[in-house]
Structure formats: C-alpha cells, structure tokens
Scaffold this motif. Structure first.
Motif, PDB file in Angstrom:
ATOM      1  N   VAL A 240     -68.725 -32.604 -31.010  1.00 21.98           N
ATOM      2  CA  VAL A 240     -68.401 -31.395 -30.254  1.00 21.98           C
ATOM      3  C   VAL A 240     -69.560 -30.408 -30.266  1.00 21.98           C
ATOM      4  O   VAL A 240     -70.406 -30.407 -31.151  1.00 21.98           O
ATOM      5  N   LYS A 245     -63.593 -26.027 -31.413  1.00 18.63           N
ATOM      6  CA  LYS A 245     -63.436 -26.019 -29.966  1.00 18.63           C
ATOM      7  C   LYS A 245     -63.538 -27.453 -29.450  1.00 18.63           C
ATOM      8  O   LYS A 245     -64.255 -28.270 -30.017  1.00 18.63           O
ATOM      9  N   PRO A 246     -62.832 -27.770 -28.365  1.00 20.99           N
ATOM     10  CA  PRO A 246     -62.748 -29.173 -27.938  1.00 20.99           C
ATOM     11  C   PRO A 246     -63.901 -29.675 -27.083  1.00 20.99           C
ATOM     12  O   PRO A 246     -64.045 -30.888 -26.906  1.00 20.99           O
ATOM     13  N   GLU A 247     -64.723 -28.777 -26.540  1.00 21.00           N
ATOM     14  CA  GLU A 247     -65.738 -29.224 -25.589  1.00 21.00           C
ATOM     15  C   GLU A 247     -66.688 -30.223 -26.235  1.00 21.00           C
ATOM     16  O   GLU A 247     -67.315 -29.929 -27.251  1.00 21.00           O
ATOM     17  N   PRO A 248     -66.827 -31.425 -25.639  1.00 20.35           N
ATOM     18  CA  PRO A 248     -67.680 -32.460 -26.238  1.00 20.35           C
ATOM     19  C   PRO A 248     -69.151 -32.259 -25.895  1.00 20.35           C
ATOM     20  O   PRO A 248     -69.507 -31.667 -24.876  1.00 20.35           O
TER      21      PRO A 248
END
Length: 672
Positions: A240, A245-248
């Motif tokens: 990530v 936070k999920p954004e890769p």
C-alpha cells in the motif's frame, strides 16, 4: 534518517550491506596525519593482497601500512588513531575466539560488550559473528570485532579507532573486511555464464522475493519494474501507499528517489559534453567562476567530472542542510560549499558530498539557461533534455504536484520498532540541493532511464540521446568503493562477481530506492520503497537479480533474514537504555531555547510529559539516555527523524547541546 543512525552506527552497515546521507562547527574535527613511521611496518602505495598468520587472504588498501608479528597482523591508515587487527586462533566458539584475539591485540582492553549478532555463512566462511561494543558519544570511538570460522579455525578482525577516521576511511575499511577469505577459497563468479532471459517464471521469483522481504522488513509498499533487452517485461506494485489506507502501490506511484537523481544529473552533463559546451577535464572555475570551496587549492583542482565523483576530499557534511533549510536556495547551497574544508587528499578516498553533486546540476543548468535562477534553470533543463525524451511523464521536482496525485507516503519504525507513517517535513531539506536527490519518480518512469543506461544512450526510436562515449565516461573509476567496486560520476559500478553491475541507491526519510543495470545481460531493474527499512532490501535485491539471471547460489533470502534479525536485535538493545518519555529530572536541567550558528534554533517543548526538540523546519519527540561516562544524551525518536543524538554539554558558561556527525561537531548554546 532513521534509528539505524543509532543502532547501526559506525561501520556495521557499511561493511555488511555495502551499498553505497554529515558538519564545520567553527572547526572540523579531523584526525591528525601520521607523521611518525613505524620502521617495522610495510607502507603500501597501491592495494595489495596479503596473508594472515593462519593463511587467510585479504587486501591492504593503498596508503595503509601493515605490520605482521608471529600472532597477529595490524593494519593502519595514514591517521594514527585507527587500527584493524587480524588474529588467527583456535577456539571453542566465536566468543572464545574474540576474547583470545583481544588478549593478543590489546590485553588491557576492558570495553563492555553491547551486542553479538550472526551473519550468514558467506565467502567460504562457515560461520560469522559480529561483536559490537559500548562507547560513549564523547569518546567518538568506533570499536567492533568480527569472528569468522572456516572448519575449526577462527580468524578475528578487530576495528578499533576514532569515528572521524572510521567515517573518512569507510571504503578502505570495507575493502579489508570484504576481501577477507579463508585459505584456498575462490569467490563465486558469473563470468562466462550465459544470462537467462527474464521469463514469467523468473519474474515471479523476483516478485516473490520482494513480497517475502516486505513482510520480514516491515515495508508497506514497493514498486518494481524490469527491462530485458529493450522490452519492459514487468512493472507493478506490491503493498500500500500508506499504512491504514487501502490505496495500492502500482507502477505509476510516485516515490522520492533521492540520490538516484545524481546519475540523471550526470546524464545532463554528458549531453552538454556532446554539445561541446563542457569538457569532463575542464576546471569548474573556467565554466562557472563563482564556484568556491572552503579550500582554495582544492577549488582550483576540481574538474567538471570531480563535481560528482566523491573524490575531492570534502566529507559528508549533511547536517547543515538537513537542519537549516527554510530559507535555503540553490544559490545559498552553492555558497555553503565555500565554508567546507577537505579532510582527505584529492583523489585519495571515497567521501560523499551531496552539495558537490548539487553544484554539478546547477552549473550544468546554468550553461543551458544562463539567464534563469539556478533552480528554474535546472528544472527546465532536466525536463526538456532528460525526462521528456525518455518519456518520464510523471517524474518531477515539484513536491506539490507529486503529493497531489498517486504517491507513496514515507514510513519509519517508532521507538518500539512498529512501522508508522512519518512526517514529510525533513524531506523538504533536499529541495534547494535537488540535483543531489530531489526527484520524485515512479518505477514505470525510472525503468526508461535504466533502459537508456543499457542501450548506451540510444532511445527506443533509434535516436542517440547521448553518445555512448560520454554515457560510459560516467562509469569510469573515479575512486574505489571496495574490492572490484568503484564510484564513477553519480554511479556505482561493481565487478565483484565477474560481471558488471551499474547502480545507485537513494535515501531520504521514509524512502529508499535503487536501480540496477546488468550491461552484459541487457537486463535492468528499478526498485522504489516507502520505508526506511527498505534500505535493507536494496543490496539483497541486487544479489537476487544476479542469482535469477546467472543461476547464482541462493544467498539473497538469507541476507534479508539476517539483516532483519540484526536490525531487530540492535533496536531492542538500544531501546533498553532509552527513557521514554525523556527523564523529567534531566529535562528540567535543559534551557528552553538554544541556537547554533550553522544549524539554527532549537526550542525544548514539554507537553503532557513528552519532550520535543523543535528545530523550526522539523521537530521530534526525544528520549533520554545516561551514557557510560555519566553524560546525558537526548535522542530524537520520531519515525524517519530518529537517531539524532544531542549530548548535554556546557560552552562559555552557558548550557549547551552538542551534536556530531562522523567528522564534525556543532554546539547549540543557550539563548535568552
């Protein structure tokens, strides 16, 4: 800029990681030159292989002396305050071998042992153990022993001397340690082997290695790209962009690439040499008369190629721009060079200078745009002459632009070793010296630069962006880094395994990166990470790439595991002595405000029992520690800003704090 500044101080990181970011309080502290020659010692004018009393082979660096007795070999640099002793012995285990070695080398030594950590069996050794010893900061001492076992025989190396000489002579010390091998052992070589193509299976091996290493080292995100003979065969991300936070991470995620900027800067210079606007061997003062170092003789000697060769004798002097950068400009960065003195001879030894690299970029850009301010000239020259032709569409020196889009956040471990999101504040320090390390880039962009290195300056459309002659001139040896390794112009080159590897690492707070080119194989890679611990991945990734391409011994996985274990053990050991929050009694003895002529102002703040040192541009919570000599240190502990050690002192009857790098010290003195 992470706690490794504290837990891996001295030569430990250099010797065992060896990948290739510090000051003149009113006076630099340089070790005196050795003017008394031991008549029994052999003084060497060139690197030379020698043999220990037990038959182990090693290399003595040029300029060093060697004295062999019946039971030990002692090597010494030109300075009288450093020795490397090599002792062969029979012993039951590593501890017994080291104890016997100290008895032979310095029988009255009583320094307390701090930590013992293992290293993987390598280079013919069946076992390796590193012994680190306690030192107090005011001693400014580097003391370490390493025990190597081959069969039932032990060879012990003892490094014993001053921090100043240890930093200055880190490359030749690394040569001694790195060249030590047991009798009869021949190093692994890939010379003559046919390289494998990076097919799907081998790409998966590299991806799996990165993924496993991320888990072991606590790295939130990594972006990787691979090129094989003109074709980008993989680009993507793992993990990530920011913890929580999920954004890769993907191939387009922007990271600070830090000192990877240096090779791009010398690519700009190479283009200017092609255009006959520069010559590599031209004195810099002929190109830009305003160039000035603190030493007039050195100033006159510096050629264009020397601006970024790490060979002029200027030491690493980073604290001044890391601490005081709010009002810094490219012009003030160049002016700062005029206060800096060399601590070694010209062309004598590797000493890394970020501000010299910055001067290289700004002077080159000034030739392109003589009517523009240095920063604007550099940004435009790099965009039009490097980034645009290479198709590096996202690469930028504009922090606001980078942070507004798909970017990775910096991470570092907290004082208890937990990965945490870190402040970006200190990373703005490099902006005024950005040719040395200010670029933001992605793996998909950086791999285009690597591809140009592999094609010797030719773009995919067949156009020659820069001549092969001047691109390759950047790789020519300028100063040795170690055994079969050297520094060129913003590039590191290794022939350690019989094939060429060109690379350069990058390190800013919470960002660690590297790129790799294997010219004989036509293969390259770009690796970007968003964690201080990513630095422990860079060397092993290079090794893993070589293993995959040339069927090398499987060592990289073990190297990562050993580095992770060593780091955690050292972190835990240092944590034992830290008082968090800082001891309130010791805090009460501090002044509220301090000032340093070179490093600016420091304010001591205490809120809810936690003490913070506020430097203006950045700040950090601090821990306290009582040293063995009775002094008190306050040590910054915030992720990526950690490991800066301020020792309580006195100056002119006023309260003071002293902070040091390897070769210099600065005083913060009490103000009203």
């Amino acid at each position: 800029m992470c706690l490794r500044r504290l837990v891996l101080s001295g030569l430990l990181a250099f010797i065992f990681v060896f990948v290739a970011n510090q000051p003149i309080h009113a006076a630099a502290v340089a070790a005196p030159q050795n003017t008394t020659s031991d008549p029994a010692a052999e003084h060497l004018s060139a690197d030379a292989q020698r043999i220990s009393t037990g038959g182990a082979t090693f290399t003595v660096p040029a300029g060093w002396s060697i004295k062999t007795d019946k039971d030990k070999v002692v090597l010494a640099p030109p300075e009288p305050d450093m020795h490397v002793a090599i002792i062969d012995t029979k012993a039951a285990d590593a501890r017994a071998a080291v104890a016997a070695a100290w008895t032979i080398y310095k029988p009255d030594a009583k320094r307390p042992l701090k930590l013992v950590t293992p290293r993987p069996a390598r280079e013919g050794w069946d076992e390796r153990q590193v012994f680190d010893y306690e030192t107090s900061p005011n001693e400014r001492a580097t003391v370490q022993a390493v025990a190597y076992r081959a069969g039932s025989n032990w060879t012990v190396l003892i490094l014993d001397g001053s921090d100043m000489t240890a930093e200055k002579r880190s490359a030749p010390i690394g040569l001694i340690f790195g060249s030590l091998r047991p009798k009869g052992y021949k190093r692994e070589s890939f010379a003559g082997r046919k390289p494998h193509a990076l097919d799907a299976a081998r790409i998966e091996q590299l991806k799996s290695f990165v993924a496993q290493s991320m888990k072991e080292l606590g790295i939130p995100g990594v972006s990787v790209a691979l090129v094989d003979n003109g074709k980008i065969v993989y680009q993507g991300g793992l993990g990530v962009r920011e913890l929580g936070k999920p954004e890769p991470v993907d191939e387009n995620t922007l990271f600070m690439a830090a000192s990877n900027t240096k090779g791009m800067t010398t690519l700009l210079l190479a283009e200017l040499v092609d255009e006959k606007k520069l010559k590599w061997d031209q004195p810099v003062i002929d190109v830009y008369p305003g160039f000035k170092l603190g030493d007039a003789d050195t100033t006159k000697k510096v050629l264009v190629k020397n601006l970024i060769c790490a060979c002029t004798g200027l030491p690493r002097q980073d604290l001044e721009w890391l601490f005081e950068f709010k009002n810094a400009t490219p012009e003030s960065s160049l002016a700062l060079l005029g206060t800096m003195q060399p601590t070694s001879k010209f062309d004598e030894v590797f000493q890394y200078s970020n501000l010299m690299a910055a001067a290289a970029g700004y002077i080159g850009a000034h030739i392109v745009h003589p009517d523009l301010e240095f920063g604007a000239a550099y940004d435009d020259a790099m965009q039009k002459k490097i980034f645009d032709p290479l198709g590096m569409k996202s690469t930028t020196f504009d922090y606001a632009r980078a942070l507004a889009g798909n970017h990775a956040s910096p991470h570092g471990d907290d004082v208890d070793g937990q990965p945490s999101v870190a402040s970006m504040a200190m990373n703005y320090s490099i902006y005024s010296a950005r040719p040395a390390g200010g670029v933001w880039t992605s793996a998909s962009d950086l791999i285009h630069y690597v591809e140009l290195e592999l094609t010797q300056g030719k773009l995919p459309d067949g156009k020659q962006l820069v001549s092969a002659e001047n691109l390759l001139a950047r790789r020519a040896p300028q100063v040795p880094l170690g055994e079969d390794e050297w520094y060129g112009m913003g590039l590191s080159v290794s022939r350690k395994y019989g094939v060429t590897v060109v690379d350069h690492g990058g390190s800013m707070g919470g960002f660690k990166s590297d790129w790799y080119a294997l010219p004989e194989a036509g293969i390259g890679a770009a690796l970007l990470t968003n964690a201080d611990n990513g630095g422990m991945l860079l060397g092993p990734f290079q090794r893993r790439l070589l293993e995959v391409v040339y069927d090398g011994k499987d060592e990289a996985v073990g190297d990562v595991a050993a580095q992770a274990a060593r780091y955690k053990a050292a972190l835990a050991k240092d944590r034992e002595r830290l008082v968090v929050p800082a001891d309130s009694t010791e805090v009460s003895k501090l002044a509220k405000h301090y000032s340093s002529k070179e490093l600016g102002d420091l304010t001591v703040l205490t809120v809810s029992g936690m003490t913070t040192f506020d430097l203006g541009e950045w700040k950090s919570n601090v821990a306290s520690r009582k040293n063995d000599d009775g002094t008190i240190s306050f040590i910054t502990i915030d992720p990526t800003n950690d490991g800066f050690e301020f020792v309580v002192s006195e100056r002119g009857g006023k309260r003071a704090l002293v902070i040091r790098d390897g070769q210099h010290e600065y005083f913060f003195t009490e103000t009203a």
